[in-house]
Design a protein around this motif. Structure first.
Motif, PDB file in Angstrom:
ATOM      1  N   PRO A 345       0.804  -1.235   0.000  1.00 18.89           N
ATOM      2  CA  PRO A 345       0.000   0.000   0.000  1.00 18.89           C
ATOM      3  C   PRO A 345       0.829   1.273   0.000  1.00 18.89           C
ATOM      4  O   PRO A 345       0.341   2.323  -0.435  1.00 18.89           O
ATOM      5  N   SER A 346       2.054   1.186   0.485  1.00 20.57           N
ATOM      6  CA  SER A 346       2.880   2.400   0.567  1.00 20.57           C
ATOM      7  C   SER A 346       3.605   2.711  -0.738  1.00 20.57           C
ATOM      8  O   SER A 346       4.191   3.782  -0.881  1.00 20.57           O
ATOM      9  N   THR A 347       3.571   1.766  -1.710  1.00 24.66           N
ATOM     10  CA  THR A 347       4.174   2.018  -3.029  1.00 24.66           C
ATOM     11  C   THR A 347       3.204   1.586  -4.120  1.00 24.66           C
ATOM     12  O   THR A 347       3.472   0.650  -4.863  1.00 24.66           O
ATOM     13  N   PRO A 348       2.067   2.249  -4.229  1.00 30.37           N
ATOM     14  CA  PRO A 348       1.050   1.814  -5.203  1.00 30.37           C
ATOM     15  C   PRO A 348       1.516   2.004  -6.643  1.00 30.37           C
ATOM     16  O   PRO A 348       1.890   3.100  -7.051  1.00 30.37           O
ATOM     17  N   GLY A 349       1.538   0.906  -7.399  1.00 29.71           N
ATOM     18  CA  GLY A 349       1.899   0.971  -8.808  1.00 29.71           C
ATOM     19  C   GLY A 349       3.365   0.817  -9.108  1.00 29.71           C
ATOM     20  O   GLY A 349       3.753   0.750 -10.268  1.00 29.71           O
ATOM     21  N   TYR A 350       4.218   0.785  -8.082  1.00 31.56           N
ATOM     22  CA  TYR A 350       5.649   0.609  -8.318  1.00 31.56           C
ATOM     23  C   TYR A 350       6.244  -0.231  -7.190  1.00 31.56           C
ATOM     24  O   TYR A 350       5.676  -0.321  -6.102  1.00 31.56           O
ATOM     25  N   PRO A 351       7.373  -0.891  -7.418  1.00 36.61           N
ATOM     26  CA  PRO A 351       7.902  -1.860  -6.453  1.00 36.61           C
ATOM     27  C   PRO A 351       8.571  -1.206  -5.255  1.00 36.61           C
ATOM     28  O   PRO A 351       9.117  -0.098  -5.356  1.00 36.61           O
ATOM     29  N   GLY A 352       8.528  -1.898  -4.130  1.00 35.15           N
ATOM     30  CA  GLY A 352       9.140  -1.392  -2.903  1.00 35.15           C
ATOM     31  C   GLY A 352      10.613  -1.729  -2.808  1.00 35.15           C
ATOM     32  O   GLY A 352      11.056  -2.383  -1.859  1.00 35.15           O
ATOM     33  N   ILE A 353      11.394  -1.284  -3.777  1.00 34.26           N
ATOM     34  CA  ILE A 353      12.835  -1.536  -3.772  1.00 34.26           C
ATOM     35  C   ILE A 353      13.550  -0.435  -2.989  1.00 34.26           C
ATOM     36  O   ILE A 353      12.949   0.583  -2.621  1.00 34.26           O
ATOM     37  N   ASP A 354      14.833  -0.635  -2.738  1.00 35.97           N
ATOM     38  CA  ASP A 354      15.617   0.339  -1.978  1.00 35.97           C
ATOM     39  C   ASP A 354      15.634   1.681  -2.701  1.00 35.97           C
ATOM     40  O   ASP A 354      15.826   1.763  -3.917  1.00 35.97           O
TER      41      ASP A 354
END
Length: 783
Positions: A345-354
């Protein structure tokens, strides 16, 4: 043009009478294709194929040597795939002219006879060697079976035979021991090690930082203000002295719900449909009230959006006892749910990478949501009881019941965590840039030892072992197989969403299909398959072939249970966002005739799959079915997809909709015409192993794998798939978004939805027509 197909159906050789004898000489196959060319000569112009009606093409005598059926349009047992069958009469229409005899003496006759015999034998030897060499170049270490010019039934049989129940059980026990002692990080690494040990050389551990909504340190509570009683979600009285709390009590919550305390009246909204909400709103003021809501019929997220729109402040979801499957007894059990439609939910539409910015998303709804047991719902509704010998009566609040006020207390813990995906590649040799994905997961809602994930992981690993064994023996697949084990699945398919968002551009162009092993053994009931329309025929034929082994004769075999419906699990992103054809085989337990779709949204603590299937025979069946379908998708030169099945599915959805416009039906008719031409003019010639052109097949496969992408709409109601080919319910075969727009009764919303559906159909027609135009302009080249 007369045409005889020398290949059986890709996955259903039992249906081809011509190919029952697998020792059919190669010369017979060549004769078939030579006859095809001869029939195209000018003096055969009077014979034409009409692919929309049944015709006998000419008057001729039946050939007693060849067993073939007349040319006609026929429908498969599944009723979703039309084939053009071939006419043997063409064979008897044409006879070669007998050469003129020359009078010669006996010596010349003997000399020419000996010379001809020698040349004939020498030619046979050369032809055999060349044929064997050419085939070995394409299909190393395997003989090509008649009916499958691009595959080897012996190879397939060897791979499938390697899959055994005892092997799956061994892997299951191994993973269960790992899950009881390892954290998620260690578990993912152990999976990667197992895959590498089996011989899968290209294995990666991919990590993402994501936001998880975890349970608080104490269970959420529901307090009856009128009676002064406090309840846990399962209906048991609150006991402050019971510590530490059992994991089932802590995890009976709604992930990503709003937090806080709400004191309000309870309103019975039944299933939360539009009609239910209209009745509830007419009976009382629902503003800031707490809704008692039954799961089922439509997605929970959609119903929550309606409740929030109506003004409710809280929701208590439960499963009505009359909706529970036959083998389940959840009356006294609460459950968990997730309100996350998918991904971090904190990165909608894009990956939670560094290095990626994370948004602050502590909750995904304004409602306070708490799932409760059916027994607690019964108390709050003041519903009458039913004895064991009485037919089940659905729970409902009596008309004369007094108002009930409760206090709802909800807490949760929002934390950033690292999740891990395991990705392994088995590279293809001819089309390594085309991916067939096979996905399982390695996490559980309640605890890692819950067991439901271990079944999929064990089958996935068994498939790897079986395929890699054949690779060591010299076989190489045509396309690349990508084996995936996802993390964070229970909280909204987070692992699969994050990886697919990172790989989106690659997957949109390269992904061929996704095969799911999310939860393959869910009950002791029937075997069923969920497949997108282009793969329904493949799934049905695989089940038919497997079930026919247990039938006394084919007529008594039960019809395969195959449907295209929305399902839970990591298949979501690939089917719903990317439009990739998907497939899943699983055993389940349901009540016949009941609309129980979306009951799987309730995450109950369940028995281990080894309890449901102690012999692991059901595991083996799912593994073999998955393996057979996978082999066809990674190894067939022409993908085993059906464009015409997609079109027939569209027409069927429109025909059962009484509000369908003439314009929609007209567009669907045009789409069908293009699909029929594509199926007959482009797909059928690709069955000729001698004339098959690599570039032509590549273009053909691109049209097949991208067709379903045309049916993704820009936006859909919350909880609905954007891919409109997937229905909400098996018993409601119509476009779900159209039905929802009709039920809403808002003209602007309905018109917009109709336009989106019409655009999808038109886009698909242009997609196929463009392919046909390209094929006409590309010269045929022999390999």
């Amino acid at each position: 043009m007369a045409y005889r197909k020398v290949t059986a159906d890709h996955s259903m050789p039992l249906h081809s009478r011509d190919l029952e004898n697998e020792d059919l000489p190669a010369t017979a196959l060549e004769l078939e294709w030579d006859m095809e060319k001869e029939l195209e000569e000018p003096h055969f112009d009077q014979f034409q194929l009409d692919n929309t009606a049944h015709h006998h093409l000419g008057n001729s005598t039946q050939s007693t040597d060849l067993d073939m059926e007349p040319i006609q349009v026929s429908v498969s047992p599944q009723g979703r795939f039309e084939r053009l069958q071939e006419d043997p009469d063409y064979v008897s229409h044409y006879t070669r002219q007998t050469p003129k005899s020359n009078h010669t003496n006996w010596f010349k006759v003997a000399k020419y006879f000996c010379l001809g015999s020698c040349l004939f034998i020498f030619g046979l030897l050369i032809g055999y060697y060349v044929r064997k060499t050419c085939r070995s170049d394409i299909f190393p270490s395997n003989e090509t079976t008649p009916g499958h010019p691009s595959t080897s039934s012996d190879l397939y049989q060897n791979i499938i035979q390697e899959i055994r129940a005892k092997n799956i059980e061994t892997r299951f026990r191994d993973f269960k021991q790992l899950s009881s002692k390892d954290e998620e990080t260690s578990l993912a690494r152990s999976l990667a090690e197992r895959w590498t040990e089996l011989g899968l050389t290209d294995v990666h551990l991919v990590n993402y930082t994501v936001l998880l909504s975890l349970p608080g340190s104490t269970p959420n509570t529901i307090t009856d203000k009128d009676r002064g009683q406090c309840f846990l979600p399962n209906g048991q009285p609150c006991d402050n002295d019971t510590k530490p709390y059992h994991v089932d009590q802590l995890y009976s919550y709604a992930a990503y719900s709003a937090k806080g305390v709400l004191e309000a009246e309870v309103i019975d909204v039944q299933y939360g449909t539009l009609d239910d909400l209209i009745q509830a709103h007419a009976a009382s003021n629902v503003a800031n009230k707490i809704a008692l809501l039954k799961l089922g019929h439509v997605p929970l997220l959609y119903k929550l959006s309606l409740l929030a729109e109506a003004g409710f402040g809280g929701v208590l979801p439960y499963v009505d006892p009359c909706d529970q499957p036959n083998d389940k007894h959840f009356l006294e059990k609460a459950f968990g749910i997730t309100l996350n439609p998918g991904g971090d939910p904190s990165t909608p539409g894009y990956p939670g990478i560094d290095g990626i910015y994370h948004e602050n998303q502590p909750n995904l709804t304004t409602l306070l949501v708490q799932p409760i047991s059916a027994s607690l719902a019964k108390q709050l509704l003041s519903a009458p009881g039913t004895g064991a010998d009485v037919k089940c009566i659905p729970l409902a609040m009596p008309v004369t019941s007094a108002k009930r006020t409760i206090t709802l207390h909800i807490e949760s813990d929002i934390k950033y965590r690292t999740i891990h995906n395991v990705i392994g590649y088995l590279k293809g040799i001819t089309n390594p840039d085309r991916y067939v994905l096979v996905g399982s997961h390695h996490d559980s809602w309640y605890d890692k030892n819950g067991g439901e994930w271990i079944s999929g992981a064990a089958i996935n690993t068994e498939l790897i072992g079986s395929l890699v064994t054949q690779v060591r023996n010299g076989w190489q697949p045509d396309r690349t197989t990508v084996f995936c084990s996802w993390g964070g699945s229970a909280f909204g398919n987070i692992g699969s969403y994050e990886w697919a968002e990172e790989m989106r551009e690659v997957l949109e162009s390269n992904a061929v299909a996704y095969v799911s092993l999310y939860n393959p053994v869910r009950g002791k009931g029937s075997l069923h398959a969920i497949a997108s329309p282009s793969l329904q025929q493949l799934a049905a034929e695989a089940i038919n072939k497997r079930l026919s082994l247990n039938c006394t004769r084919r007529g008594k075999c039960s019809r395969p249970d195959v449907s295209s419906v929305q399902t839970q699990g990591d298949v979501d992103f690939f089917a719903n966002q990317l439009g990739i054809p998907t497939m899943e085989f699983a055993y389940r337990e349901t009540k016949t005739g009941e609309k129980q779709s979306f009951l799987s949204e309730a995450l109950f603590p369940v028995d281990s799959p080894e309890t449901l299937d102690p012999s692991f025979n059901m595991h083996e069946t799912v593994a073999k079915l998955t393996g057979e379908a996978l082999l066809l998708m990674v190894n067939e030169p022409v993908l085993p997809f059906s464009a015409l099945d997609v079109v027939l599915d569209v027409q069927n959805k429109l025909r059962v909709d009484k509000f369908t416009s003439d314009q929609l039906l007209s567009f669907a008719g045009t789409l069908r015409e293009s699909a029929q031409l594509f199926q007959s003019d482009e797909m059928r010639p690709a069955n000729d192993p001698k004339e098959r052109d690599t570039m032509h097949v590549r273009m053909l496969n691109d049209v097949l794998q991208d067709l379903e992408k045309n049916f993704i709409i820009p936006q859909a109601p919350l909880g609905f798939y954007r891919n409109i080919l997937y229905a909400l319910d098996e018993r409601t075969p119509q476009f779900s978004v159209l039905k929802e727009a009709q039920d809403r009764g808002k003209p602007n919303h309905l018109n917009k939805t109709v336009n989106m559906v019409l655009n999808c159909i038109n886009s698909a027609q242009k997609h196929i027509q463009t392919g046909l135009d390209l094929f006409e302009n590309v010269p045929k080249r022999k390999n």
